[in-house]
Write an enzyme that holds these catalytic residues in place. Structure first.
Site, PDB file in Angstrom:
ATOM      1  N   GLY A  36     -20.614  11.729   9.715  1.00  0.00           N
ATOM      2  CA  GLY A  36     -21.637  11.014   9.180  1.00  0.00           C
ATOM      3  C   GLY A  36     -21.068  10.263   8.072  1.00  0.00           C
ATOM      4  O   GLY A  36     -21.458  10.210   7.061  1.00  0.00           O
ATOM      5  N   THR A  37     -20.200   9.428   7.977  1.00  0.00           N
ATOM      6  CA  THR A  37     -19.224   9.010   6.962  1.00  0.00           C
ATOM      7  C   THR A  37     -19.150   7.489   6.876  1.00  0.00           C
ATOM      8  O   THR A  37     -19.320   6.813   7.869  1.00  0.00           O
ATOM      9  CB  THR A  37     -17.830   9.548   7.338  1.00  0.00           C
ATOM     10  OG1 THR A  37     -17.924  10.956   7.462  1.00  0.00           O
ATOM     11  CG2 THR A  37     -16.779   9.178   6.324  1.00  0.00           C
ATOM     12  N   VAL A  38     -18.874   6.964   5.677  1.00  0.00           N
ATOM     13  CA  VAL A  38     -18.655   5.530   5.520  1.00  0.00           C
ATOM     14  C   VAL A  38     -17.239   5.313   5.000  1.00  0.00           C
ATOM     15  O   VAL A  38     -16.722   6.089   4.201  1.00  0.00           O
ATOM     16  CB  VAL A  38     -19.672   4.869   4.569  1.00  0.00           C
ATOM     17  CG1 VAL A  38     -21.076   4.915   5.172  1.00  0.00           C
ATOM     18  CG2 VAL A  38     -19.666   5.492   3.186  1.00  0.00           C
TER      19      VAL A  38
END
Length: 535
Positions: free
Chosen positions: A353-355
């Site tokens: 779930g990462t940017v």
């Protein structure tokens, strides 16, 4: 890095060039916010912070104010590393979790909540390398939170998926603030609809004005503490007060003349380095795609099995990192790779779930930055009145006390998010990253080999069809993956499965710099709403 020659796959779009500054990330509004900060006189570090803070508002499906973060920063001819991953609360333990009826760490609720590190990363990077005050750098994020912004189609899709999942599963009152914040109309916002969060705006202002002190020692820390106590959580204000991010020395291996840099554990960046180290011990024709894919997959499987066995809090690792990256170890591991798919097992080390975003400016400063809640919106918990979505990084802890990554008070867990950086002959080539859980080191391996072995430009390196090792001999490939190669890999014993979409194959960004001319060239993820904002 501009000798782009061999193109085995057509690219979906062209790379972007610039020379005064560049920001690449998966959300156009955040990338533009970073570029605006550059135009106001900020440097690449300021731009990265502005983009990261903006992403907590314009892409809350992947990260938030309660996220963790890591960064690699190139400035004045040196690469610096920042580990802003959180630690387990002092009151937590394996026995405490098991007494609640769990045999493994749960994914949601307060049990997997660790101390969030992202606000400390913004403050630390700003204080050490920034040019503009944090109050100026966080203005774009505050404005988007207060005035709102229209959702992109990709963002709306994943927002709705999370909403439906949470609606079906979360019935405890402690999850109600999440629904009030992210589903204020009783549903997920749709593509093109405005979403705003005054709570986010106030919290970001508080962080900006106090250099994140309010988050760790002041009013925001008190609100986190209160929410945790009311709902049986472990985290306390004292955990926040005692936390600080760590400046660390990056680690690297040399791959075909390039130095590939990652942060040391507790991140999984060394998985990519181990795999590249194994690959360079193997001989295969650059344009023999079947042999190339087979050996990449096998090297990655061996590297991952080592990572899962040994990676944990760096304070609990001794000589493992240097042993895992040793040439002798790589040679021994490479000898396990034959013509057929193998069952991966970890190696035995010598005793002893990462940017994601990339930013660059015209002065030579470059930043590789990543932050994440983990698993989309994270724990499913939002601290009332703050917009702070708490991460659930503790989910990766083991409840087996004999495991290296066993849960313990004050301990950092195995972390999936990893920024990457490339140099050559002591000069920066640039930042790169591919976000997406355990896909990340696999993405690093693939975009780097596309770049170095196949001479693809940044956009083509990102666009090339990807594969993903799942477990054992199972390999998931994208729908666009060439069928003849997939069939050939299957004949070698790989269990090839074709995905129905590309959502699980990571989202990457790349910025390379020509050190003779100062020209920047960037690529962004075509599997997402990515954009390269250039000046």
């Amino acid at each position: 890095m501009f000798d782009f020659e061999y193109q085995p796959f057509s690219s979906r779009r062209a790379p972007v060039f610039g020379n005064k500054g560049m920001v690449a990330t998966a959300q156009p509004l955040a990338a533009q916010a970073g570029l605006d900060i550059l135009k106001k006189g900020g440097n690449a570090i300021d731009a990265a912070i502005a983009t990261a803070a903006c992403l907590t508002v314009v892409e809350p499906t992947s990260n938030g104010i309660g996220s963790d973060a890591f960064a690699l920063i190139w400035t004045k001819g040196k690469l610096h590393g920042l580990n802003a991953s959180g630690v387990a609360p002092e009151s937590i333990s394996i026995d405490a979790i098991k007494r609640r009826g769990y045999n493994s760490m749960p994914a949601h609720g307060f049990e997997p909540v660790m101390v969030p590190g992202a606000p400390s990363a913004w403050a630390a990077c700003s204080a050490k390398f920034g040019r503009l005050p944090l109050t100026e750098v966080l203005k774009p994020a505050i404005e988007y939170a207060r005035k709102g912004y229209p959702l992109s189609a990709g963002l709306a899709k994943y927002w709705n998926i999370s909403y439906k999942k949470f609606k079906a599963s979360f019935h405890n009152k402690m999850f109600e603030p999440w629904f009030r914040t992210f589903a204020p109309d009783g549903r997920a916002p749709k593509a093109g609809e405005l979403w705003r969060s005054p709570d986010h705006a106030r919290t970001l202002e508080c962080i900006a004005e106090t250099g994140a002190e309010a988050f760790y020692k002041g009013e925001l820390a008190e609100k986190i503490d209160k929410f945790s106590r009311e709902n049986g959580g472990f985290i306390r204000k004292s955990d926040l007060e005692n936390y600080h991010p760590d400046w660390v020395d990056p680690v690297s291996i040399n791959y075909r003349g390039y130095d590939v840099w990652e942060l040391p554990p507790n991140g999984q960046g060394i998985v990519a380095l181990i795999a590249l180290n194994i690959l360079k011990k193997l001989n295969y024709p650059d344009q023999n795609l079947i042999e190339t894919y087979h050996k990449q997959i096998e090297a990655l499987k061996l590297a991952f099995s080592d990572g899962k066995k040994y990676i944990t809090d760096p304070r609990d690792m001794h000589d493992e990192v240097s042993a895992l990256l040793a040439d002798e170890y790589a040679l021994a591991r490479s000898k396990r790779i034959g013509s057929d798919a193998l069952e991966p097992l970890p190696g035995t080390l010598p005793k002893g779930g990462t940017v994601y975003l990339a930013a660059a400016d015209g002065e030579g400063n470059m930043v590789s930055y990543i932050q994440s809640n983990y698993m989309g919106f994270g724990s499913g918990l939002v601290v009332p009145g703050t917009g702070i979505a708490l991460q659930n990084r503790g989910h990766t802890f083991s409840l087996n006390p004999d495991d290296a990554n066993a849960l313990a008070p004050g301990k950092k867990t195995y972390h999936t998010i990893i920024p990457g950086f490339l140099t050559r002959d002591g000069e920066a080539v640039g930042p790169f990253g591919v976000m997406g859980g355990f896909m990340q080191p696999q993405g690093h391996l693939q975009v780097l080999t596309n770049t170095i072995d196949f001479h693809l430009h940044p956009q083509a390196a990102l666009d090339a069809p990807r594969w993903q090792w799942m477990s054992g001999k199972t390999i998931l490939v994208e729908p666009t993956f060439p069928n003849p190669i997939a069939q050939a890999l299957a004949r070698r014993g790989h269990d090839i499965r074709v995905a129905t979409d590309s959502g699980s194959f990571g989202r990457g960004q790349i910025i390379w710099r020509n050190n003779q001319t100062g020209v920047l060239v960037g690529g962004t993820e075509s599997r997402a709403d990515g954009v390269v904002a250039a000046w």
